[in-house]
Design a protein around this motif. Structure first.
Motif, PDB file in Angstrom:
ATOM      1  N   LEU A  94     -16.487 -13.028  30.729  1.00 42.80           N
ATOM      2  CA  LEU A  94     -15.366 -12.487  29.956  1.00 42.80           C
ATOM      3  C   LEU A  94     -14.681 -13.575  29.128  1.00 42.80           C
ATOM      4  O   LEU A  94     -14.346 -13.356  27.953  1.00 42.80           O
ATOM      5  CB  LEU A  94     -14.358 -11.830  30.905  1.00 42.80           C
ATOM      6  N   ILE A  95     -14.489 -14.753  29.734  1.00 42.30           N
ATOM      7  CA  ILE A  95     -13.809 -15.843  29.016  1.00 42.30           C
ATOM      8  C   ILE A  95     -14.620 -16.271  27.798  1.00 42.30           C
ATOM      9  O   ILE A  95     -14.087 -16.419  26.691  1.00 42.30           O
ATOM     10  CB  ILE A  95     -13.581 -17.042  29.971  1.00 42.30           C
ATOM     11  N   VAL A  96     -15.929 -16.468  27.997  1.00 42.06           N
ATOM     12  CA  VAL A  96     -16.776 -16.898  26.877  1.00 42.06           C
ATOM     13  C   VAL A  96     -16.803 -15.829  25.783  1.00 42.06           C
ATOM     14  O   VAL A  96     -16.696 -16.135  24.585  1.00 42.06           O
ATOM     15  CB  VAL A  96     -18.208 -17.195  27.381  1.00 42.06           C
ATOM     16  N   LEU A  97     -16.921 -14.565  26.189  1.00 47.76           N
ATOM     17  CA  LEU A  97     -16.981 -13.475  25.212  1.00 47.76           C
ATOM     18  C   LEU A  97     -15.673 -13.358  24.426  1.00 47.76           C
ATOM     19  O   LEU A  97     -15.674 -13.249  23.190  1.00 47.76           O
ATOM     20  CB  LEU A  97     -17.286 -12.160  25.946  1.00 47.76           C
ATOM     21  N   LEU A  98     -14.552 -13.411  25.139  1.00 42.32           N
ATOM     22  CA  LEU A  98     -13.255 -13.294  24.459  1.00 42.32           C
ATOM     23  C   LEU A  98     -12.996 -14.486  23.538  1.00 42.32           C
ATOM     24  O   LEU A  98     -12.452 -14.325  22.438  1.00 42.32           O
ATOM     25  CB  LEU A  98     -12.130 -13.186  25.498  1.00 42.32           C
ATOM     26  N   PHE A  99     -13.390 -15.667  23.989  1.00 41.55           N
ATOM     27  CA  PHE A  99     -13.181 -16.862  23.156  1.00 41.55           C
ATOM     28  C   PHE A  99     -13.999 -16.760  21.868  1.00 41.55           C
ATOM     29  O   PHE A  99     -13.512 -17.099  20.777  1.00 41.55           O
ATOM     30  CB  PHE A  99     -13.575 -18.107  23.952  1.00 41.55           C
ATOM     31  N   ALA A 100     -15.234 -16.302  21.991  1.00 42.69           N
ATOM     32  CA  ALA A 100     -16.084 -16.153  20.796  1.00 42.69           C
ATOM     33  C   ALA A 100     -15.496 -15.109  19.846  1.00 42.69           C
ATOM     34  O   ALA A 100     -15.453 -15.318  18.627  1.00 42.69           O
ATOM     35  CB  ALA A 100     -17.500 -15.753  21.216  1.00 42.69           C
ATOM     36  N   ILE A 101     -15.028 -13.991  20.401  1.00 42.87           N
ATOM     37  CA  ILE A 101     -14.426 -12.948  19.561  1.00 42.87           C
ATOM     38  C   ILE A 101     -13.168 -13.479  18.875  1.00 42.87           C
ATOM     39  O   ILE A 101     -12.922 -13.208  17.689  1.00 42.87           O
ATOM     40  CB  ILE A 101     -14.101 -11.705  20.417  1.00 42.87           C
ATOM     41  N   LEU A 102     -12.393 -14.272  19.610  1.00 48.70           N
ATOM     42  CA  LEU A 102     -11.171 -14.854  19.039  1.00 48.70           C
ATOM     43  C   LEU A 102     -11.497 -15.765  17.853  1.00 48.70           C
ATOM     44  O   LEU A 102     -10.848 -15.692  16.795  1.00 48.70           O
ATOM     45  CB  LEU A 102     -10.431 -15.638  20.125  1.00 48.70           C
ATOM     46  N   ALA A 157     -23.686 -16.220  17.373  1.00 48.98           N
ATOM     47  CA  ALA A 157     -22.935 -15.839  16.182  1.00 48.98           C
ATOM     48  C   ALA A 157     -22.001 -16.959  15.728  1.00 48.98           C
ATOM     49  O   ALA A 157     -21.849 -17.203  14.524  1.00 48.98           O
ATOM     50  CB  ALA A 157     -22.140 -14.565  16.461  1.00 48.98           C
ATOM     51  N   ILE A 158     -21.377 -17.653  16.691  1.00 48.98           N
ATOM     52  CA  ILE A 158     -20.483 -18.762  16.338  1.00 48.98           C
ATOM     53  C   ILE A 158     -21.265 -19.856  15.592  1.00 48.98           C
ATOM     54  O   ILE A 158     -20.803 -20.409  14.594  1.00 48.98           O
ATOM     55  CB  ILE A 158     -19.851 -19.360  17.615  1.00 48.98           C
ATOM     56  N   ILE A 159     -22.475 -20.161  16.091  1.00 44.54           N
ATOM     57  CA  ILE A 159     -23.292 -21.183  15.417  1.00 44.54           C
ATOM     58  C   ILE A 159     -23.745 -20.665  14.049  1.00 44.54           C
ATOM     59  O   ILE A 159     -23.765 -21.401  13.059  1.00 44.54           O
ATOM     60  CB  ILE A 159     -24.510 -21.548  16.288  1.00 44.54           C
ATOM     61  N   ALA A 160     -24.106 -19.382  13.994  1.00 45.07           N
ATOM     62  CA  ALA A 160     -24.602 -18.800  12.736  1.00 45.07           C
ATOM     63  C   ALA A 160     -23.545 -18.848  11.639  1.00 45.07           C
ATOM     64  O   ALA A 160     -23.885 -18.936  10.452  1.00 45.07           O
ATOM     65  CB  ALA A 160     -25.052 -17.356  12.980  1.00 45.07           C
ATOM     66  N   LEU A 161     -22.269 -18.797  12.031  1.00 43.01           N
ATOM     67  CA  LEU A 161     -21.207 -18.846  11.019  1.00 43.01           C
ATOM     68  C   LEU A 161     -21.264 -20.152  10.222  1.00 43.01           C
ATOM     69  O   LEU A 161     -20.981 -20.155   9.022  1.00 43.01           O
ATOM     70  CB  LEU A 161     -19.845 -18.708  11.703  1.00 43.01           C
ATOM     71  N   GLY A 162     -21.618 -21.251  10.891  1.00 41.42           N
ATOM     72  CA  GLY A 162     -21.731 -22.528  10.187  1.00 41.42           C
ATOM     73  C   GLY A 162     -22.818 -22.489   9.122  1.00 41.42           C
ATOM     74  O   GLY A 162     -22.643 -23.005   8.014  1.00 41.42           O
ATOM     75  N   TYR A 163     -23.955 -21.870   9.459  1.00 44.88           N
ATOM     76  CA  TYR A 163     -25.044 -21.750   8.483  1.00 44.88           C
ATOM     77  C   TYR A 163     -24.617 -20.894   7.295  1.00 44.88           C
ATOM     78  O   TYR A 163     -24.825 -21.229   6.134  1.00 44.88           O
ATOM     79  CB  TYR A 163     -26.270 -21.106   9.134  1.00 44.88           C
ATOM     80  N   THR A 164     -24.024 -19.751   7.614  1.00 44.72           N
ATOM     81  CA  THR A 164     -23.756 -18.778   6.548  1.00 44.72           C
ATOM     82  C   THR A 164     -22.615 -19.237   5.648  1.00 44.72           C
ATOM     83  O   THR A 164     -22.621 -18.975   4.450  1.00 44.72           O
ATOM     84  CB  THR A 164     -23.473 -17.395   7.182  1.00 44.72           C
ATOM     85  N   MET A 165     -21.616 -19.948   6.191  1.00 42.41           N
ATOM     86  CA  MET A 165     -20.515 -20.432   5.359  1.00 42.41           C
ATOM     87  C   MET A 165     -21.000 -21.472   4.355  1.00 42.41           C
ATOM     88  O   MET A 165     -20.663 -21.416   3.174  1.00 42.41           O
ATOM     89  CB  MET A 165     -19.419 -21.035   6.245  1.00 42.41           C
ATOM     90  N   VAL A 166     -21.796 -22.440   4.842  1.00 40.79           N
ATOM     91  CA  VAL A 166     -22.294 -23.482   3.943  1.00 40.79           C
ATOM     92  C   VAL A 166     -23.203 -22.879   2.879  1.00 40.79           C
ATOM     93  O   VAL A 166     -23.111 -23.218   1.689  1.00 40.79           O
ATOM     94  CB  VAL A 166     -23.035 -24.574   4.750  1.00 40.79           C
ATOM     95  N   TYR A 167     -24.067 -21.945   3.289  1.00 37.05           N
ATOM     96  CA  TYR A 167     -24.946 -21.321   2.298  1.00 37.05           C
ATOM     97  C   TYR A 167     -24.123 -20.511   1.303  1.00 37.05           C
ATOM     98  O   TYR A 167     -24.419 -20.491   0.098  1.00 37.05           O
ATOM     99  CB  TYR A 167     -25.970 -20.413   2.987  1.00 37.05           C
ATOM    100  N   GLY A 168     -23.087 -19.844   1.787  1.00 30.63           N
ATOM    101  CA  GLY A 168     -22.264 -19.032   0.895  1.00 30.63           C
ATOM    102  C   GLY A 168     -21.551 -19.861  -0.159  1.00 30.63           C
ATOM    103  O   GLY A 168     -21.329 -19.401  -1.268  1.00 30.63           O
ATOM    104  N   ILE A 169     -21.209 -21.113   0.180  1.00 30.43           N
ATOM    105  CA  ILE A 169     -20.462 -21.953  -0.757  1.00 30.43           C
ATOM    106  C   ILE A 169     -21.386 -22.740  -1.686  1.00 30.43           C
ATOM    107  O   ILE A 169     -21.197 -22.749  -2.908  1.00 30.43           O
ATOM    108  CB  ILE A 169     -19.556 -22.936   0.030  1.00 30.43           C
ATOM    109  N   ILE A 170     -22.382 -23.432  -1.138  1.00 29.00           N
ATOM    110  CA  ILE A 170     -23.214 -24.304  -1.987  1.00 29.00           C
ATOM    111  C   ILE A 170     -24.696 -23.926  -1.930  1.00 29.00           C
ATOM    112  O   ILE A 170     -25.538 -24.672  -2.431  1.00 29.00           O
ATOM    113  CB  ILE A 170     -23.047 -25.795  -1.608  1.00 29.00           C
TER     114      ILE A 170
END
Length: 365
Positions: A215-223, A64-77
């Motif tokens: 737990l650390i990886v999950l919480l960091f991603a949620i943060l 999901a963290i990686i997917a945010l990069g795709y979706t933000m760029v597509y959303g803007i340009i």
């Protein structure tokens, strides 16, 4: 506000989709889809199902963290930035180099590793954000008014360039010892996160393992995901990003510096890719220069599945892809996992062409 609407499907299309589902169920057993066997295995060992769900949630959070990069760029340009997966790979290499410079190893204590991990997080985020900004400035911006195929091809070219930079970086073992002697070989990432079994510490007798590492990886991603959502929704910069996503010309008339907002979007997307590279290294303890392709493909799939251009959709898609991959690996066949992921994507898009949240959410970013 711009609305994303899709035409109602003709009745004969629904018959076609039902036919596809019938074929899917008919041929599914060849790819490990045996309902009676799967149900039997779950009934025999339900804790294994819970274990795979936990694994899927952690991996899905990273996707999901990686997917945010795709979706933000597509959303803007409206550009599918195929180079984003390889940028995430460079984030992993940057983090490994930074941690190696601090001299921490598998035998280092958690206290000794904390500062190197934080430094690696900052360095990998800054490096990936810088690469993303330079890519936007010199590869994508000159093609902004060109036919959409031109920046798409440019993105594929940048992807190959970044992948070869990763291969070159992996061969710098003489200068960066943690890279080893073989440029193309997977690199060992120090196992720095503590592996304390939380359930056993709580006195729960079970075969399910949920460690502090998970737990650390999950919480960091949620943060990260929560922080990004709050930034886009409540800050002035976030409102400007949404305005540019809806109508760049109107946003420019209203005094918004569109170029600056686009740069901000690439900066945030790159920083998230760098953070994801570090997280994967710490979680899987291995990185390789080709890992950006598979991860990028799944992250892009997650963005499309959730509704590309939609931040919450990307998060939802990432978690679903992670769960589906973990369950397929366990109950179907690991060789067919990618096929299952894309089969589910095809079926969902057949019924909801805009993705799971494509119709309901009207703001693209």
């Amino acid at each position: 506000m711009m609305k994303i609407r899709y035409k109602r499907q003709p009745a004969w299309n629904w018959l076609l989709y039902l036919g596809l589902i019938y074929i899917f169920l008919l041929l599914g057993p060849l790819a490990g889809f045996d309902i009676s066997r799967v149900v039997g295995e779950i009934a025999k060992n339900p804790e294994l199902l819970i274990q795979q769900i936990l694994v899927g949630l952690v991996n899905g959070a990273i996707i999901a963290i990686i997917a945010l990069g795709y979706t933000m760029v597509y959303g803007i340009i409206e550009l599918i930035n195929f180079a984003h997966g390889d940028l995430y790979m460079l984030g992993g290499f940057t983090a490994l180099s930074a941690i190696g410079a601090f001299g921490v190893t598998d035998s280092s204590t958690w206290q000794q590793s904390l500062i190197p991990i934080l430094a690696a997080l900052i360095i990998s985020a800054v490096v990936c954000a810088s690469i993303n900004i330079l890519t936007e400035r010199y590869a994508y911006r000159p093609l902004r008014k060109a036919p959409k195929l031109a920046p798409l091809i440019s993105a594929i070219g940048i992807s190959f360039i970044l992948q070869n930079i990763g291969l070159f970086w992996g061969g710098l073992g003489s200068f960066i010892p943690v890279m080893g002697g073989n440029a193309a070989a997977p690199k060992s990432f120090p196992d720095l996160l503590p592996r304390i079994d939380i359930l056993k510490q709580l006195g729960i007798e079970t075969s399910i393992q949920f460690t502090t590492k998970d737990l650390i990886v999950l919480l960091f991603a949620i943060l990260l995901m929560t922080g990004l959502q709050l930034f886009v929704k409540y800050t002035r910069w976030g409102k400007a990003m949404r305005a540019v996503a809806q109508n760049p010309d109107a946003a420019r008339i209203m005094g918004i510096n569109v170029d600056q907002i686009i740069v901000m979007t690439f900066l945030i997307g790159g920083a998230l890719a760098g953070a994801a590279g570090l997280m994967v290294g710490l979680y899987n303890n291995t990185i390789v220069f080709t890992m950006g392709f598979t991860a990028g493909l799944r992250a892009f799939t997650a963005a499309v599945l959730g509704g590309i251009g939609n931040i919450v959709g990307a998060m939802l898609g990432g978690v679903l892809i992670g769960l589906l991959s973990a369950l397929s690996d366990q109950y179907f066949s690991s060789r067919w996992t990618n096929a299952w992921v894309f089969a589910v994507l095809v079926i969902i898009l057949a019924f909801r062409p805009g993705g799971l949240l494509g119709e309901n959410v009207q703001e693209k970013v």
